[in-house]
Design an enzyme around this catalytic site. Structure first.
Site, PDB file in Angstrom:
ATOM      1  NE  ARG A   1      -4.313  -1.295   0.350  1.00  0.00           N
ATOM      2  CZ  ARG A   1      -4.522  -2.385  -0.391  1.00  0.00           C
ATOM      3  NH1 ARG A   1      -3.642  -2.763  -1.291  1.00  0.00           N
ATOM      4  NH2 ARG A   1      -5.619  -3.102  -0.236  1.00  0.00           N
TER       5      ARG A   1
ATOM      6  CD  GLU B   1      -4.014   2.902  -5.498  1.00  0.00           C
ATOM      7  OE1 GLU B   1      -2.778   2.842  -5.398  1.00  0.00           O
ATOM      8  OE2 GLU B   1      -4.749   1.907  -5.529  1.00  0.00           O
TER       9      GLU B   1
ATOM     10  CG  HIS C   1      -3.768  -1.142  -6.740  1.00  0.00           C
ATOM     11  ND1 HIS C   1      -4.243  -0.495  -5.618  1.00  0.00           N
ATOM     12  CD2 HIS C   1      -3.661  -2.445  -6.376  1.00  0.00           C
ATOM     13  CE1 HIS C   1      -4.419  -1.364  -4.635  1.00  0.00           C
ATOM     14  NE2 HIS C   1      -4.075  -2.561  -5.089  1.00  0.00           N
TER      15      HIS C   1
END
Ligand code: 8YV
Length: 315
Positions: A234, A263, A281
């Site tokens: 993260r 994000e 991601h």
């Protein structure tokens, strides 16, 4: 029988939407024009929240659902779920561990290889005619046999280590305590010392308030101008301002990142850098793994509403 009412925080692939809609009354929060009004309207009927790792469920959302029994997370990370709010009301929480471990480890190792061998630039070198016009591509740095550090030796960190052994790397790790199962890996308690001893530093820690900015200025400085930071956990585990500054001044060699503060709208300073590999991601983003994650999310919901034990509870 009436279907249990579920608040759906974000979209899922069609192969999940269909069975979810068949079994439950799904309320699509992410499609509401006025989300607050939507929550006020459906919240009182909601018995479960289906969310995604990066979206979670905050206190306001949880409080808007007084009959909430379960939060089912599509993802291994549940740091975006307000666990304190859940504990206060005995709300259960599930995630989707194990099924995504190998894909996340694969992407971390792939990012190390791609970045270290300059493969993005090399592809451009071929496509834009530089190869013919300028000759050989600039030499890059090797991966095999070098030193890797793994910050957080959980399921994903362990799979990263297993892959790195195949590259003959010297592997060290930091975690709260030494792990007996970490065969052939050196334990280094202090993350700064781990970074000092690493050419590649993988961040594979489950994020929490306690790990926030664990990769700060000191760790980044210890990794140094020849080092590479790889984050598949993260964004909150890294002090992003310190990272950007170090990349801009070349105090840190390079980074390969799958996660970002804010994000998908990442800090535009990243876009100006040529020593960072940026990924959207998607470490768990394969068809096979996302299908398994969707199945596990549904299996937890089904188990809960049929009175069976949860498959993968975290609370
Ligand atoms: C996301 C993740 O959940 O597993 C996690 O913690 O962050 C991911 O798998 C995935 O991007 C789905 O939204």
């Amino acid at each position: 029988m009436t279907k249990p009412e579920i608040l759906q925080v974000g979209p899922y692939p069609a192969w999940d939407e269909e069975p979810l809609n068949a079994a439950f009354a799904m309320h699509r929060y992410f499609e509401a024009a006025d989300r607050e009004a939507f929550l006020a309207e459906v919240g009182p009927r909601i018995r479960a929240i289906a969310t995604r790792g990066e979206l979670g469920a905050n206190r306001a959302m949880i409080e808007a659902c007084p009959k909430l029994e379960l939060i089912s997370v599509y993802g291994v990370g549940y740091d975006a779920v307000d666990l304190a709010a859940c504990r206060e009301r005995g709300i259960r929480v599930t995630n989707t561990p194990d099924v995504l471990t190998n894909d996340v480890a694969d992407l971390g190792v792939a990012m190390m290889l791609v970045q270290s061998r300059g493969m993005i630039g090399a592809e451009r070198w071929v496509r834009d005619g530089s190869w013919a016009a300028k000759g050989l591509y600039p030499l890059q740095r090797k991966v095999w046999g070098r030193r890797a550090g793994i910050l957080g030796l959980g399921r994903i960190g362990m799979e990263v280590a297993r892959r790195l052994k195949g590259f003959g790397m010297q592997i060290s790790y930091s975690s709260r305590s030494p792990k007996p199962e970490a065969d052939g890996l050196a334990y280094v308690a202090d993350p700064v010392e781990l970074a000092r001893q690493s050419d590649f530093l993988f961040v594979t820690l489950a994020a929490s308030a306690a790990t926030r900015h664990i990769v700060g200025r000191e760790v980044i400085a210890a990794l140094g101008p020849e080092g590479m930071l790889i984050n598949i956990s993260r964004a909150s585990n890294i002090d992003e301002d310190a990272l950007l500054e170090a990349l801009e001044t070349k105090a840190l060699g390079s980074a390969a990142l799958d996660v970002f503060e804010g994000e998908p709208r990442l800090n535009p300073r990243f876009l100006a850098l040529d020593n960072v590999l940026l990924q959207p991601h998607h470490a768990s983003g394969t068809v096979e793994t996302r299908k398994a994650m969707g199945q596990l999310l549904r299996d937890n919901l089904t188990a809960h509403f049929s009175g069976a034990a949860l498959l993968t509870p975290v609370l």
